[in-house]
Design an enzyme around this catalytic site. Structure first.
Site, PDB file in Angstrom:
ATOM      1  N   VAL A  16       0.838  -1.207   0.000  1.00 58.01           N
ATOM      2  CA  VAL A  16       0.000   0.000   0.000  1.00 58.01           C
ATOM      3  C   VAL A  16       0.873   1.257   0.000  1.00 58.01           C
ATOM      4  O   VAL A  16       0.640   2.201  -0.768  1.00 58.01           O
ATOM      5  CB  VAL A  16      -0.958   0.005   1.224  1.00 58.01           C
ATOM      6  N   GLU A 131     -10.337   5.451   6.941  1.00 60.94           N
ATOM      7  CA  GLU A 131     -11.291   4.814   6.017  1.00 60.94           C
ATOM      8  C   GLU A 131     -10.697   3.549   5.379  1.00 60.94           C
ATOM      9  O   GLU A 131     -11.405   2.563   5.153  1.00 60.94           O
ATOM     10  CB  GLU A 131     -11.675   5.821   4.926  1.00 60.94           C
ATOM     11  N   ILE A 138     -13.844   0.685  -0.538  1.00 65.97           N
ATOM     12  CA  ILE A 138     -15.285   0.938  -0.366  1.00 65.97           C
ATOM     13  C   ILE A 138     -15.490   2.019   0.685  1.00 65.97           C
ATOM     14  O   ILE A 138     -15.071   1.864   1.823  1.00 65.97           O
ATOM     15  CB  ILE A 138     -16.024  -0.349   0.079  1.00 65.97           C
ATOM     16  N   GLY A 189      -0.798  -9.515  -3.334  1.00 62.00           N
ATOM     17  CA  GLY A 189      -0.703  -8.400  -2.384  1.00 62.00           C
ATOM     18  C   GLY A 189      -1.960  -8.169  -1.567  1.00 62.00           C
ATOM     19  O   GLY A 189      -2.160  -7.089  -1.010  1.00 62.00           O
ATOM     20  N   GLU A 192      -2.167 -10.127   4.611  1.00 58.12           N
ATOM     21  CA  GLU A 192      -1.351  -9.435   5.610  1.00 58.12           C
ATOM     22  C   GLU A 192       0.083  -9.975   5.552  1.00 58.12           C
ATOM     23  O   GLU A 192       0.327 -11.046   4.980  1.00 58.12           O
ATOM     24  CB  GLU A 192      -1.922  -9.702   7.008  1.00 58.12           C
ATOM     25  N   LYS A 207     -11.494  -5.591  12.079  1.00 60.97           N
ATOM     26  CA  LYS A 207     -12.423  -4.758  11.301  1.00 60.97           C
ATOM     27  C   LYS A 207     -13.785  -4.705  11.978  1.00 60.97           C
ATOM     28  O   LYS A 207     -14.462  -3.668  11.985  1.00 60.97           O
ATOM     29  CB  LYS A 207     -12.520  -5.294   9.873  1.00 60.97           C
ATOM     30  N   GLY A 312      -5.639  -4.999  -1.494  1.00 61.39           N
ATOM     31  CA  GLY A 312      -4.693  -4.750  -2.577  1.00 61.39           C
ATOM     32  C   GLY A 312      -4.172  -3.332  -2.541  1.00 61.39           C
ATOM     33  O   GLY A 312      -4.807  -2.426  -1.982  1.00 61.39           O
TER      34      GLY A 312
HETATM   35  N1  HSE Z   1      -5.384  -8.660   4.285  1.00 59.16           N
HETATM   36  C1  HSE Z   1      -6.505  -7.797   4.156  1.00 59.16           C
HETATM   37  C2  HSE Z   1      -7.574  -8.523   3.376  1.00 59.16           C
HETATM   38  C3  HSE Z   1      -6.103  -6.531   3.457  1.00 59.16           C
HETATM   39  O1  HSE Z   1      -7.257  -9.532   2.747  1.00 59.16           O
HETATM   40  O2  HSE Z   1      -8.718  -8.092   3.405  1.00 59.16           O
HETATM   41  C4  HSE Z   1      -7.186  -5.487   3.433  1.00 59.16           C
HETATM   42  O3  HSE Z   1      -7.542  -5.075   4.720  1.00 59.16           O
END
Ligand code: HSE
Length: 437
Positions: A16, A131, A138, A189, A192, A207, A312
């Site tokens: 990122v 965000e 999103i 990519g 994590e 999350k 990604g």
């Molecule tokens: N590793 C996380 C996923 C990255 O696959 O959703 C995005 O938060």
């Protein structure tokens, strides 16, 4: 247009970070016009200075002294793109103390220290924006915090992890095995730094905690979230799902739980992450690849679907730069702070409070006898069944049952009794269902 550039420091230059640095490096008049001032990349902190990054910025901008960078008093915005809680927390707090707003994509940090970081930000009159931490591209957190701020969200159900969705999608679509599909997700990519955080559900739990703070205005601890990852999902589960018009997804569900079924009637919130068999036709059933989708149900707004790229470098960087635009605009206007999510004490409910439908797969030695025995166990536990099928998978006889909506404790206790039946050759596999209604 303000002539003085706003200075941005970036911490971390992985998948990122590289995209964010590239955008800031190439940021021309269009971004400046949108913000009202030019943006200047003032430094990029990385752990290993010798690693090639593929972005042609002024070599003097690279540093391995992240703390020194965030202590600079000329930095307006610190973009924190590290993984894990330390040193990210220390760096974010130090940046705020030195007057910088913080933009973060770090869900582990926000889930663990979100409340304290908001307090620090308010104390120092700076903004905190994140965000990109949930569902990448999103726009989800902003709408929950702002547009739905006057509504009453009753339920949030979503696919919020791109890696696991990618893996399950491959297992469903092409029959790829788990390991091969995960390797692809890592190469692309999505995963994590340690992909076990994805496949074991930890990433979704973080999350969920962030979503709870904005959707339900409450503080849910990571330990309060029921977590099951996808490592135990088998090709048989995927085939079973297909056979009953469903697809296996890892979902994150947050729902108010009160009233009937809760003896004390006190409202609480049940937050859970686990695989489900989603009925085709449900908005989460056809979410492809590393996409995410989140269905928010609110009293006034009704059901709202948020869907798009969930992981990604490029989609996440887009959300980070979006936060950067918000932060810089507000800073130019002199609005330095952001409002912390209010923490209302809603009691965390447990899976003992869950009522849902289940898919039960039972390997049997004698299907006719087992059907009688299993049916009588389910009856004794007060568990109505909607359908029963006999199936032969890999040379073994199985009973496949779909229950009506029942309580999780009764289901677990029945599963234990079924495992002990003479006509049954092992513990039954069960998976919760998500119906399209
Ligand atoms: N590793 C996380 C996923 C990255 O696959 O959703 C995005 O938060």
């Amino acid at each position: 247009m303000n002539a003085e550039p706003l200075k941005v420091a970036v911490l971390g230059c992985g998948v990122v970070g590289t995209e964010v640095v590239r955008r800031l490096h190439g940021a021309g008049p269009a971004l400046a016009a949108r913000i009202g001032a030019p943006v200047e990349l003032a430094g990029v902190a990385v752990r290993d200075l010798s690693r090639p990054r593929g972005v042609g910025i002024d070599p003097r901008l690279w540093t391995d002294d992240a703390l020194g960078l965030v202590k600079r008093d000329d930095i307006d915005i610190v973009v924190e793109l590290l993984s894990g809680t330390e040193p990210a927390r220390t760096l974010a707090v130090t940046a705020m103390k030195h007057g910088a707003c913080v933009v973060s994509a770090n869900k582990a940090l926000l889930a663990e220290h979100g409340q304290a970081l908001h307090e620090t930000a308010a104390h120092h009159g700076v903004g905190l924006y994140y965000e990109a931490s949930v569902a990448a591209a999103i726009p989800l957190l902003g709408p929950l915090r702002d547009a739905l701020g006057g509504d009453r969200v009753t339920r949030v159900v979503g696919v919020v992890n791109g890696t696991t969705n990618y893996v399950l999608d491959r297992m469903t679509g092409t029959g790829d095995d788990f390991t091969a599909a995960l390797r692809e997700a890592v190469d692309r990519g999505y995963a994590e730094a340690d992909p076990s955080a994805d496949v074991e559900g930890e990433d979704s739990v973080a999350k969920a905690v962030i979503l709870a703070s904005l959707a339900f205005h409450t503080r849910v601890l990571r330990e309060d979230v029921h977590r099951e990852g996808i490592t135990a999902v088998t090709a048989t589960d995927v085939a079973d799902a297909r056979a009953c018009g469903r697809v296996v997804k890892l979902v994150t569900v947050l729902e108010r739980a009160a009233g009937p079924g809760h003896r004390d009637g006190e409202e609480g919130v049940l937050v859970r992450v686990h695989p489900v068999m989603v009925e085709r036709g449900h908005p989460l059933a056809d979410v492809p690849g590393a996409d995410n989708a989140v269905l928010v149900e609110a009293a006034d707004a009704g059901p709202l679907l948020f869907r798009g790229a969930g992981a990604g470098g490029t989609p996440t960087a887009g959300a980070v730069v979006g936060d950067l635009v918000t932060a810089t605009r507000r800073r130019l206007l002199g609005h330095h702070g952001t409002t912390a999510p209010v923490a209302l004490p809603l009691r965390a409910r447990t899976m003992r409070d869950l009522r849902t439908r289940y898919h039960l797969g039972v390997e049997v030695t004698d299907a006719t006898v087992a059907l009688d025995e299993v049916s009588s166990v389910l009856r004794a536990h007060g568990l109505p069944v909607d359908s029963v099928q006999r199936r032969r998978t890999a040379g073994r006889d199985r009973l496949v049952l779909l229950t009506a909506t029942v309580g999780e404790p009764s289901l677990l206790s029945a599963a234990k009794a079924i495992a002990a039946l003479p006509s049954v050759s092992g513990p039954p596999r069960f998976m919760r269902l998500l119906d399209s209604q």
